[in-house]
Design a protein around this motif. Sequence first.
Motif, short mmCIF file in Angstrom:
data_model
loop_
_atom_site.label_atom_id
_atom_site.label_comp_id
_atom_site.label_asym_id
_atom_site.label_seq_id
_atom_site.Cartn_x
_atom_site.Cartn_y
_atom_site.Cartn_z
N THR A 1 0.84 -1.19 0.00
CA THR A 1 0.00 0.00 0.00
C THR A 1 0.88 1.24 0.00
OG1 THR A 1 -0.10 0.19 2.41
CG2 THR A 1 -1.75 -1.24 1.34
N GLU A 2 0.32 2.35 -0.44
CA GLU A 2 1.07 3.61 -0.45
C GLU A 2 1.50 3.99 0.97
OE1 GLU A 2 -0.85 6.75 -2.61
OE2 GLU A 2 -1.57 5.37 -4.15
N GLU A 3 0.62 3.79 1.93
CA GLU A 3 0.93 4.14 3.32
C GLU A 3 2.10 3.33 3.86
OE1 GLU A 3 -1.18 4.36 7.74
OE2 GLU A 3 -2.33 3.65 5.99
N ASN A 4 2.08 2.02 3.62
CA ASN A 4 3.18 1.18 4.09
C ASN A 4 4.49 1.54 3.41
OD1 ASN A 4 1.56 -0.25 5.85
ND2 ASN A 4 1.29 -2.02 4.49
N PHE A 5 4.44 1.81 2.11
CA PHE A 5 5.66 2.17 1.38
C PHE A 5 6.21 3.51 1.86
CE2 PHE A 5 7.81 3.85 -2.53
CZ PHE A 5 8.86 2.93 -2.53
N GLU A 6 5.33 4.43 2.19
CA GLU A 6 5.78 5.72 2.70
C GLU A 6 6.50 5.54 4.03
OE1 GLU A 6 5.68 10.13 2.36
OE2 GLU A 6 6.11 8.35 1.18
#
Length: 216
Positions: free
Chosen positions: A86-91
Amino acid sequence: MTRAKRPAKRQDPSLPNENILIVGASGSGKSAFLRETVDFKQRRIIAWDPEEDYPLPRVRSLEAFLKLAKKSGFGPIRCALTVAPTEENFEQFSAIAFALAHAAAPMTIIADEIADVTRVSKASFHWGQLCRKVRKYGGRLCAITQRPQEADKTIMNQVEYTWCGALKTTASAKYMAAEMGITLEKLQSIQNIHRKQVQYWIRKGTDAATMETIKF
């Protein structure tokens, strides 16, 4: 003998840019190229690895990854993070990766299939910071994708090397032909001979792209 003190500053603007973008469809030779150019036994290497592709000790939660990062500080760390892409995890991964970077402690950072976790528009804050600044903080960023036209454009402007193997879609091929400074016909001339060799194009900076071969 006294141990040399680590420089107070984490950054060194004179460090060379070793960042690389690796683009290619499944079976195009991305993994073979990485095995040739990345030492997976080095002291400091981390990977965003949702598909569990890389031969590194593995954690499966951001909490475990953060705990390991805090324990390591600027010392040895070898770890692949496998969590939902997910974008959140990658961030969060990008923020931790940048916090680990230090000019006096070289580190390789692998980010696999960035098109799944970035947007075509401007990069998110922590991923963008990692792309723009990791060089002078002693990091080598290896960003990987099968769908370059769907990934953020910040990374495109921050790599010194661009690697391109065979691509499945015309949209991807047209996009990368422009990035590599070659014709669509040249890019599509790549031949992959199963279990014997793969061809790819590689470009350094604004130099002309060259075709090379990995033989097995």
